[in-house]
Design a protein around this motif. Structure first.
Motif, short mmCIF file in Angstrom:
data_model
loop_
_atom_site.label_atom_id
_atom_site.label_comp_id
_atom_site.label_asym_id
_atom_site.label_seq_id
_atom_site.Cartn_x
_atom_site.Cartn_y
_atom_site.Cartn_z
N GLU A 87 0.83 -1.20 0.00
CA GLU A 87 0.00 0.00 0.00
C GLU A 87 0.86 1.25 0.00
N ILE A 88 0.41 2.27 -0.76
CA ILE A 88 1.05 3.58 -0.76
C ILE A 88 0.04 4.57 -0.18
N LYS A 89 0.42 5.19 0.91
CA LYS A 89 -0.48 6.11 1.61
C LYS A 89 -0.19 7.56 1.24
N ASN A 90 -1.15 8.42 1.53
CA ASN A 90 -1.03 9.84 1.21
C ASN A 90 0.19 10.51 1.83
N ASP A 91 0.62 10.05 2.97
CA ASP A 91 1.72 10.73 3.67
C ASP A 91 3.10 10.08 3.48
N ASP A 125 -4.13 10.95 -2.75
CA ASP A 125 -3.19 12.08 -2.67
C ASP A 125 -1.75 11.62 -2.45
N ALA A 126 -1.44 10.41 -2.83
CA ALA A 126 -0.10 9.85 -2.59
C ALA A 126 1.02 10.67 -3.22
N PHE A 127 0.74 11.33 -4.36
CA PHE A 127 1.78 12.09 -5.07
C PHE A 127 1.50 13.59 -5.06
N LYS A 128 0.60 14.01 -4.22
CA LYS A 128 0.16 15.41 -4.18
C LYS A 128 1.30 16.39 -3.91
N PHE A 129 2.27 15.99 -3.11
CA PHE A 129 3.36 16.88 -2.73
C PHE A 129 4.65 16.60 -3.48
N ASN A 130 4.53 15.96 -4.64
CA ASN A 130 5.71 15.61 -5.45
C ASN A 130 5.60 16.17 -6.87
N PRO A 131 5.47 17.48 -7.02
CA PRO A 131 5.23 18.07 -8.33
C PRO A 131 6.40 17.95 -9.31
N ARG A 138 4.17 -4.28 -12.56
CA ARG A 138 4.22 -5.57 -11.85
C ARG A 138 3.82 -5.46 -10.38
N ASN A 139 2.66 -4.87 -10.19
CA ASN A 139 2.04 -4.82 -8.88
C ASN A 139 0.67 -5.47 -9.00
N ARG A 140 -0.24 -5.14 -8.11
CA ARG A 140 -1.58 -5.73 -8.11
C ARG A 140 -2.66 -4.64 -8.13
N ILE A 141 -2.35 -3.52 -8.73
CA ILE A 141 -3.25 -2.37 -8.75
C ILE A 141 -4.44 -2.65 -9.67
N GLU A 142 -5.65 -2.49 -9.13
CA GLU A 142 -6.86 -2.73 -9.89
C GLU A 142 -7.49 -1.45 -10.41
N SER A 143 -7.34 -0.36 -9.66
CA SER A 143 -7.93 0.91 -10.09
C SER A 143 -7.11 2.08 -9.56
N LEU A 144 -7.31 3.24 -10.19
CA LEU A 144 -6.61 4.46 -9.81
C LEU A 144 -7.64 5.58 -9.67
N ASP A 145 -7.47 6.38 -8.64
CA ASP A 145 -8.33 7.54 -8.46
C ASP A 145 -8.14 8.49 -9.65
N PRO A 146 -9.21 9.10 -10.16
CA PRO A 146 -9.09 9.99 -11.33
C PRO A 146 -8.12 11.15 -11.14
N ASN A 147 -7.88 11.57 -9.90
CA ASN A 147 -7.01 12.73 -9.64
C ASN A 147 -5.65 12.36 -9.07
N ILE A 148 -5.32 11.10 -9.07
CA ILE A 148 -4.09 10.66 -8.43
C ILE A 148 -2.82 11.31 -9.02
N PHE A 149 -2.84 11.60 -10.31
CA PHE A 149 -1.66 12.18 -10.97
C PHE A 149 -1.86 13.66 -11.31
N SER A 150 -2.89 14.30 -10.80
CA SER A 150 -3.26 15.66 -11.22
C SER A 150 -2.23 16.72 -10.87
N ASN A 151 -1.37 16.48 -9.92
CA ASN A 151 -0.35 17.46 -9.53
C ASN A 151 0.99 17.24 -10.23
N LEU A 152 1.02 16.32 -11.18
CA LEU A 152 2.29 15.95 -11.81
C LEU A 152 2.41 16.51 -13.22
#
Length: 176
Positions: free
Chosen positions: A58-62, A86-92, A101-115
């Motif tokens: 798991e990758i958490k917001n903080d 918001d896992a990447f929110k502070f990594n512009p 090669r993970n087990r990710i099934e879905s992504l939040d629509p805004n997960i990459f919005s700050n990149l």
């Protein structure tokens, strides 16, 4: 700092407390399964973080919120199922993200919005079964996207709408 291939199973919370000047941290090919939310918090100058080939689920917001200089993040070959929205929110400054090669099934629509500067996404060999229409909307510098070997049945017409610089996209091995 290269700590790869050491059978490390956990990272003590204060391990990097005194390493505030560290710009590269390589922890790949270990047995790390859990990341404490503060383990990288003193590494504000960190540019490269390679955590591939561990057992992270798991990758958490903080996890990376204080790593504002982070440019390269490799989380490939783990067991990641969940990435908080918001896992990447502070990594512009991220320009390379490897999540293959993970087990990710879905992504939040805004997960990459700050990149806005990201150039390369590797999301192949996951369990992705849907890509939100606006997933890459804000990633205008995107050059490569690897999505092969997932379970994607359809691509939304607007998925790649703002991608003038895109020169490679891999989609083989899906259900399109």
């Amino acid at each position: 700092l290269r700590l790869h291939n050491n059978q490390i199973t956990e990272i003590p919370v204060d391990l990097f407390r005194q390493n505030t000047e560290l710009t590269g941290l390589y922890l790949y090919f270990n047995q790390i399964s859990d990341l404490d939310s503060t383990v990288f918090s003193n590494l504000s100058k960190l540019k490269k973080l390679w955590l591939q080939s561990n057992k992270i689920e798991e990758i958490k917001n903080d996890h990376f919120q204080n790593n504002v200089e982070l440019e390269q993040l490799d989380l490939g070959l783990n067991k990641i199922k969940t990435i908080e929205s918001d896992a990447f929110k502070f990594n512009p400054k991220l320009d390379f993200i490897e999540l293959r090669r993970n087990r990710i099934e879905s992504l939040d629509p805004n997960i990459f919005s700050n990149l806005a500067v990201v150039r390369i996404f590797y999301l192949d060999d996951n369990q992705l079964n849907d890509l939100p229409a606006d997933l890459f909307k804000h990633n205008v510098n995107l050059e490569q996207i690897s999505l092969h070997s997932n379970k994607i049945p359809i691509l939304h017409p607007n998925l790649l709408k703002n991608q003038a610089k895109l020169d490679a996209i891999w989609l083989s091995g899906n259900k399109i």
